[in-house]
Scaffold this active site. Structure first.
Site, PDB file in Angstrom:
ATOM      1  N   GLU A 148      -6.107  -0.979  -7.593  1.00  0.00           N
ATOM      2  CA  GLU A 148      -5.073  -0.204  -8.289  1.00  0.00           C
ATOM      3  C   GLU A 148      -4.053  -1.161  -8.906  1.00  0.00           C
ATOM      4  OE1 GLU A 148      -4.623   3.976  -5.910  1.00  0.00           O
ATOM      5  OE2 GLU A 148      -3.937   2.191  -4.863  1.00  0.00           O
TER       6      GLU A 148
ATOM      7  N   ASN B 111      -4.795   6.271  -1.696  1.00  0.00           N
ATOM      8  CA  ASN B 111      -4.299   6.649  -0.372  1.00  0.00           C
ATOM      9  C   ASN B 111      -3.694   8.047  -0.375  1.00  0.00           C
ATOM     10  OD1 ASN B 111      -5.129   4.319   0.871  1.00  0.00           O
ATOM     11  ND2 ASN B 111      -3.154   3.294   0.716  1.00  0.00           N
TER      12      ASN B 111
ATOM     13  N   SER C 297       0.813  -1.212   0.000  1.00  0.00           N
ATOM     14  CA  SER C 297       0.000   0.000   0.000  1.00  0.00           C
ATOM     15  C   SER C 297       0.847   1.263   0.000  1.00  0.00           C
ATOM     16  CB  SER C 297      -0.916   0.019   1.233  1.00  0.00           C
ATOM     17  OG  SER C 297      -0.150  -0.041   2.424  1.00  0.00           O
TER      18      SER C 297
ATOM     19  N   HIS D 120      -3.100  -3.536  -5.935  1.00  0.00           N
ATOM     20  CA  HIS D 120      -3.438  -3.043  -4.602  1.00  0.00           C
ATOM     21  C   HIS D 120      -4.946  -3.112  -4.361  1.00  0.00           C
ATOM     22  CE1 HIS D 120      -3.720   0.488  -1.583  1.00  0.00           C
ATOM     23  NE2 HIS D 120      -3.517  -0.642  -0.941  1.00  0.00           N
TER      24      HIS D 120
END
Length: 667
Positions: free
Chosen positions: A461, A499, A428, A449
């Site tokens: 992702e 994120n 991540s 991800h």
């Protein structure tokens, strides 16, 4: 008598039509140059030609009935959403509705039986067409589903589907289907009354439809006790219950369509003529409203993500997942649920066993039979030693976020894995190129991800490093699509896309909390804006220790002596420990009842959202993804950013236009 009307006679492109030796007419929908059937202008015009032909021939006794079915793997996936944006005014919408309603009324009024033979998806306008027929038959195959998904596009059925579904299923069944947009299995649809007869396979549909025509079958009348629910106090009571249930899930100012539907049911549920008129009057402003426009945009964004995957490729059969923690175990379970065989590796046999127990709960919830659950469990293989690595088409690592450990693992995997196996990390935060440094062929490694919870979050992702092979990226997108997720291709950088955009929103909320603003106020402001949950509640769910790691990685400067830092230091990590920003009981945060003014909540919401919008702009400028649409798609499907606002950059564009217009007006 035998009559044959050929394809050319009616000048049809999207339908085929003929009358067989038993004088039964067959209208088969097979839209030209399209993979699925949808009801657009031309298909509706051609269906009108067919109906006129039946009207003429039935008046002369030349036809015994009409069967409407599909020439594709699905019946009708609804109206053609691509045409929706051509209706720019309420008058445009009402004109289009009037034409469709008139056609469906003519079908319902035909002198001969009309049978809908349904295989695959029968959605939206397709279901409205089926309900206009006199009798509906569907097969029980796993891919057949019935639904009114219009509410997900900010509208509700507009071709008198409200009226016809109420007449066939009664208010409880019909309103539930329309208000939730959920997919209904054939058996449940039959129990409701939306379907009249079931056959085992689609091969039996023609014979069942033929028999229904010859025996002049029609849908039975609604049971008296269901009809009684449409009257007086009972209807008002039902409407109130529906309103409460809907309000527990969405806000009326964000998603007005379900509340409008409940209102017209409450007012006119026992007066079908007034209900028909009210449906159109309520539908038209919804159709041209901002919520519907933005939800259509979200639909188009989802189709854009799906289309990144190359077409015609071979599905991957075997996955190997390393790491049986929450993420690894749930990734493995989802791949199994999607039809793959998965070997799950971990140093701890207990961890694998716990992951399999969680997987079984998923399968029991999602799969329809005990046999299907057992088959899924058989495809999930415990593999402590990693013996299945050489068999895997894709290997996904989901272990601790330590660079040296990941580097060592992939150096070993590169030797053991098949030459064409995809090597992927679920990291991540760590740059893909750093993890790939010890590989002889670093171009093989990419990031895939997933987001937590894996079963609910639709986005994945696909991370490309400068060295990543383009073909591997394409195959990874195909894999993500294969397991029914949306892939977004993202350039390797700290935080990737989701994120990176989400973090400033969360840390702005933490800063406001540490500055003395009540946590309930912060979270309520976000909910009022349209986020699925407040940022502090989200931090608790993610885990404050993970948030601290993100702060260190992305440079948000959390310190040990801050309130946030002290929570982490004292082991108050959120939901998983029972306390974080909130105290958690029975899986829910304890919140104090408080009232805040709309004005102060709106002001605070803009303060929270502003850094998220700014970071979205930065990601676009830096080429983290290719287009503004990709930014919006990633943030909507990865963070739950208010879908009815159309995405952060789309929202920002509209906000800037509004501010410019206001400034010009002030001058």
């Amino acid at each position: 008598m035998s009559v044959d009307t050929t394809h050319a006679d009616l000048d049809l492109k999207d339908w085929t039509f003929h009358i067989d030796f038993e004088d039964i007419a067959w209208a088969v929908f097979d839209r030209e140059n399209e993979s699925v059937n949808s009801l657009g202008r031309r298909p509706m015009e051609e269906l009108g030609k067919i109906v006129l032909e039946i009207e003429n021939k039935s008046s002369k006794g030349l036809v015994k009935g009409l069967v409407i079915m599909s020439g594709k793997s699905n019946f009708i996936a609804g109206a053609d959403i691509r045409e929706f944006d051509t209706y720019t005014t309420q008058a445009d919408v009402k004109t289009a509705l009037a034409e469709g309603i008139e056609l469906f009324d003519r079908i319902e009024a035909l002198r001969v039986p009309v049978v809908a033979a349904i295989h695959g998806y029968c959605l939206g306008g397709g279901l409205e067409l089926a309900l206009a027929c006199h009798y509906c038959i569907a097969d029980k195959e796993d891919g057949t589903r019935i639904a009114f998904p219009e509410v997900k596009l900010g509208i509700f059925p507009g071709l008198n589907g409200t009226l016809r579904s109420l007449k066939k299923a009664g208010p409880i069944g019909a309103m539930d289907v329309m208000l939730t947009g959920r997919m209904v299995r054939p058996g449940a649809a039959r129990a409701m009354g939306l379907i009249d007869k079931l056959v085992d396979t689609h091969h039996q549909l023609r014979w069942a439809a033929r028999k229904a025509i010859l025996k002049k079958h029609k849908s039975p009348k609604l049971a008296w006790w269901k009809r009684a629910m449409n009257f007086g106090p009972v209807r008002k009571y039902l409407a109130e219950q529906m309103r409460k249930k809907t309000a527990s899930k969405v806000r009326q100012d964000h998603y007005p369509a379900p509340f409008e539907l409940i209102d017209i049911f409450e007012k006119y549920g026992n007066d079908y003529d007034r209900l028909k008129r009210a449906e159109t009057e309520s539908f038209a402003p919804l159709m041209v409203g901002d919520t519907a426009k933005n939800l259509r945009r979200v639909f188009h964004l989802s189709e854009m993500l799906k289309n990144q995957a190359p077409k015609g490729g071979k599905d991957l059969q075997r996955a190997h997942v390393i790491g049986a923690g929450t993420m690894g175990g749930d990734i493995a379970a989802w791949c199994v649920f999607s039809g793959m065989e998965v070997s799950l590796q971990d140093m701890s046999a207990d961890a694998i066993e716990n992951a399999k127990k969680r997987a079984k709960k998923l399968f029991q919830k999602r799969l329809k039979s005990k046999v299907a659950v057992e088959a899924a469990m058989a495809r999930m293989i415990a593999d402590v030693g990693g013996g299945n690595v050489p068999r895997a088409d894709i290997i996904i690592e989901a272990i601790v976020e330590k660079l040296d450990i990941k580097q060592e693992l992939f150096a070993e995997l590169e030797v053991k894995a098949k030459p064409d196996a995809i090597l992927a990390t679920n990291t991540s935060s760590l740059p893909i190129e750093n993890i790939a440094r010890r590989l002889k062929n670093p171009e093989r490694l990419i990031g895939i991800h997933f987001f937590n919870p894996v079963a609910k979050m639709p986005l994945v992702e696909v991370i490309k490093a400068p060295s990543s092979d383009a073909d591997v990226i394409e195959r990874a997108c195909a894999f993500v699509t294969q397991i029914k997720k949306f892939p977004v291709v993202v350039k390797s950088n700290p935080g990737f896309l989701v994120n990176r955009v989400l973090s400033p929103y969360m840390f702005t909320a933490i800063a406001r909390y540490e500055a003395g603003i009540m946590r309930e106020k912060i979270d309520e402001a976000a909910l009022r804006f349209g986020m699925p949950m407040g940022p502090l509640e989200l931090c608790d769910i993610v885990g404050l220790d993970i948030c601290r790691n993100v702060s260190d990685t992305l440079g948000y400067g959390a310190t040990d002596d801050s309130e946030f830092g002290q929570l982490v230091k004292n082991g108050k990590l959120g939901k998983k420990t029972g306390e974080g920003f909130y105290v958690w009981e029975d899986g829910k945060p304890k919140k104090e009842e408080m009232n805040f003014s709309d004005e102060e909540l709106d002001k605070l919401a803009q303060e929270l959202i502003k850094p998220m919008l700014a970071e979205s702009e930065k990601c676009l400028k830096e080429g983290i993804v290719e287009t503004a649409d990709m930014v919006d798609a990633g943030v909507i499907f990865g963070t739950g950013f208010a879908p009815f606002r159309g995405g952060p950059l789309h929202y920002l564009e509209n906000l800037n236009e509004t501010n410019t217009s206001s400034a010009q007006a002030a001058e």
